[in-house]
Design an enzyme around this catalytic site. Structure first.
Site, mmCIF file in Angstrom:
data_model
loop_
_atom_site.group_PDB
_atom_site.id
_atom_site.type_symbol
_atom_site.label_atom_id
_atom_site.label_comp_id
_atom_site.label_asym_id
_atom_site.label_seq_id
_atom_site.Cartn_x
_atom_site.Cartn_y
_atom_site.Cartn_z
ATOM 1 N N SER A 194 38.121 73.996 39.086
ATOM 2 C CA SER A 194 38.812 74.774 40.388
ATOM 3 C C SER A 194 39.842 75.918 39.857
ATOM 4 C CB SER A 194 39.498 74.021 41.492
ATOM 5 O OG SER A 194 40.335 73.184 41.044
ATOM 6 N N HIS B 221 33.225 72.622 43.789
ATOM 7 C CA HIS B 221 33.120 74.112 43.421
ATOM 8 C C HIS B 221 31.989 74.683 42.958
ATOM 9 C CE1 HIS B 221 37.349 75.193 44.760
ATOM 10 N NE2 HIS B 221 37.620 73.783 44.140
ATOM 11 N N LYS C 123 33.550 73.490 51.221
ATOM 12 C CA LYS C 123 33.774 75.071 50.580
ATOM 13 C C LYS C 123 32.337 75.565 50.894
ATOM 14 C CE LYS C 123 36.641 72.409 47.094
ATOM 15 N NZ LYS C 123 37.797 72.468 48.013
#
Lengths: 415, 85
Positions: free
Chosen positions: A190, A218, A249
């Site tokens: 990340s 991610h 996310k």
């Protein structure tokens, strides 16, 4: 009075210490839905300012997508607001299981279990499947939630240098006597935006009879040709023993996460993982939204394709402007500034130019590796990226860091 | 034995924990309190020493303080090697 002056004074001194070290973090209040264009109140009480968001995890631009919002509304109407129960008492609806099945299919695993967040998934998974007779070997740069989950587990814990496969092999040999070995990594890291060598890791795990866990928070939804994640990019779909990921996310950005993987490991999480057992699961309205997200990304790769193009354009633009970047090919593009105060000053100067991008510094990244982490979205259009590039260039000139090396920047601003 | 042991530990710590551009270590460099080695990563050093010298260092002796410099680690290992006879 339990909260004495002595206690208060001690905590006040700690907070002042954080401020004096230039490490104090402040929230900025956003008054609009999450998107490329947002309206922000900063500092608190200031008039609203329209800025371009360059630091959200909204990789696919789905956080405020009309179809997702509509699906969430329908979920609210048909399944209600809350469950008022943990899963195994009376907190499981048909749509929770439907989402688990869709995720299993999408990730190419055997089963999936939802958690209130990926932080909770990582907090619960290790203790559920490992004992003191086992060893966990993790990359030294894995996410803090994995570190915390590992701490809650009685297995021995060892680490390897970041993405160093020779070091991993040494550690697999060193711990050959353990009952089970579990290798742990982020899919996309990340803070640096680089990708784990999952193909090499999977081969080593096979050679030394170890299991492999990846946190793909991610990556899920956009890494790999059809967005299935790092394992798709590395050609090892089906070889992951455990994948943990988030819906906070790319997958709508609301909340929630999961453990997906081998059937028995997922079942043990259902039986033993404490954040699953002792906390409500994801609210129905969020489940309905994530189900719509899964539909959107399963039907078309249009959004992840646009994201890939945007990220390449952004990285090229910053490189040509003369910034020091972390190498990589993901939508996480860290602009390296090394000094914590410089990172904060650059962030403030960018805000004045209408760009929202936050400085990251110790303890979120190691000392002397402060940076502005930029994150690209499929919700960005070319005009957003061009305006942001112009602002970065202007600010880079102001601080005289364009075309400068790491050593030059440290010499000017300190570590 | 002490000098040889010192170099073995120093070399292991350098190879295991330091990045290529790190400052070189001395025998007295604070490893854990100085942020060079985190307490998790101490595990491999402990296992390396136990395997190499045929000793078992109990967890309550393998404290961050006892592993905080090359010299301290050497003292710890020597104590367990002596016990072993």
């Amino acid at each position: 009075m339990a909260y004495s002056d002595k206690i208060r004074g001690t905590y006040q001194a700690q907070i002042k210490g954080i401020q004096d070290a230039g490490l104090f973090k402040q929230e900025r209040f956003i008054h609009s839905p999450q998107a490329a264009d947002i309206e922000v109140e900063f500092p608190a009480g200031a008039p609203l300012k329209k800025v371009i968001n360059m630091c959200a995890n909204n990789y696919l631009g789905l956080s405020s997508h009309p179809d997702v919002i509509k699906a969430a509304h329908e979920g609210l109407e048909t399944r209600g607001y809350g469950m008022s129960s943990v899963r195994f008492i009376c907190g499981t609806q048909d749509i929770h299981r439907e989402l688990e099945q869709k995720l299993t299919e999408f990730l190419g695993t055997e089963d999936t279990l939802l958690f209130p967040s990926c932080m909770d998934a990582n907090a619960g998974v290790f203790e559920a499947i490992l004992t003191k007779d086992d060893v966990i070997i993790s990359d030294r740069l894995v996410h803090a939630s994995l570190v915390d989950g590992i701490r809650l587990c009685s297995a021995m814990h060892d680490t390897i240098k970041h993405s160093d496969m020779g070091h991993l092999e040494e550690k697999l040999q060193l711990h050959a006597d353990k009952r089970f070995k579990l290798v742990v990594t982020d899919g996309v890291f990340s803070m640096d935006g680089d990708t784990a060598k999952l193909d090499e890791m999977a081969a080593l795990c096979e050679k030394y009879d170890a299991m492999l866990l990846v946190d793909d928070s991610h990556s899920s939804g956009f890494i790999g040709k059809t967005g299935r994640g790092t394992h798709e990019k590395c050609g090892v779909v089906g070889k992951m023993d455990v994948i943990t990921t988030t819906f906070g996310k790319a997958l709508g950005g609301a909340s929630g996460g999961c453990v997906s993987g081998r059937r028995e490991l997922v079942e043990l999480c259902r039986q033993r993982a404490r954040p699953y057992l002792f906390s409500n699961t994801i609210a129905p309205v969020v489940v309905a939204g994530v189900l719509k997200v899964m539909d959107i990304i399963s039907k078309s790769t249009e959004r992840r394709d646009k994201l890939e193009k945007n990220a390449a354009y952004w990285r090229k633009g910053l490189t040509e402007a003369g910034f020091v970047l972390r190498e990589g090919d993901t939508p996480i593009v860290p602009v390296m500034l090394f000094n914590a105060k410089l990172a904060q000053d650059v962030s403030l100067a960018l805000y004045d130019e209408g760009i929202y991008a936050i400085g990251f510094f110790f303890p979120v990244v190691p000392q002397s590796q402060a940076r502005i982490r930029t994150q690209i979205s499929a919700g960005h259009e070319m005009h957003h990226l061009d305006k942001a590039l112009a602002a970065f260039t202007k600010v880079g000139q102001k601080f005289d860091i364009l075309g400068k090396t790491k050593q030059d920047i440290i010499a000017k601003y300190g570590m | 034995m002490a000098d040889e042991l010192k170099d073995i530990v120093l070399n292991y710590v350098t190879k295991e924990y330091l990045e290529d551009d790190s400052e070189p270590l001395t025998y007295e460099t604070p490893l854990i309190s100085g942020g060079i080695v985190d307490s998790f990563s101490m595990v491999s050093l402990k296992r390396f020493l136990e395997n190499k010298y045929g000793i078992a260092i109990p967890d309550d002796e393998a404290t961050p303080e006892a592993f905080d410099s090359v010299n301290k680690i050497v003292s710890l290992v020597q104590r367990f090697v002596a016990k072993k006879g």
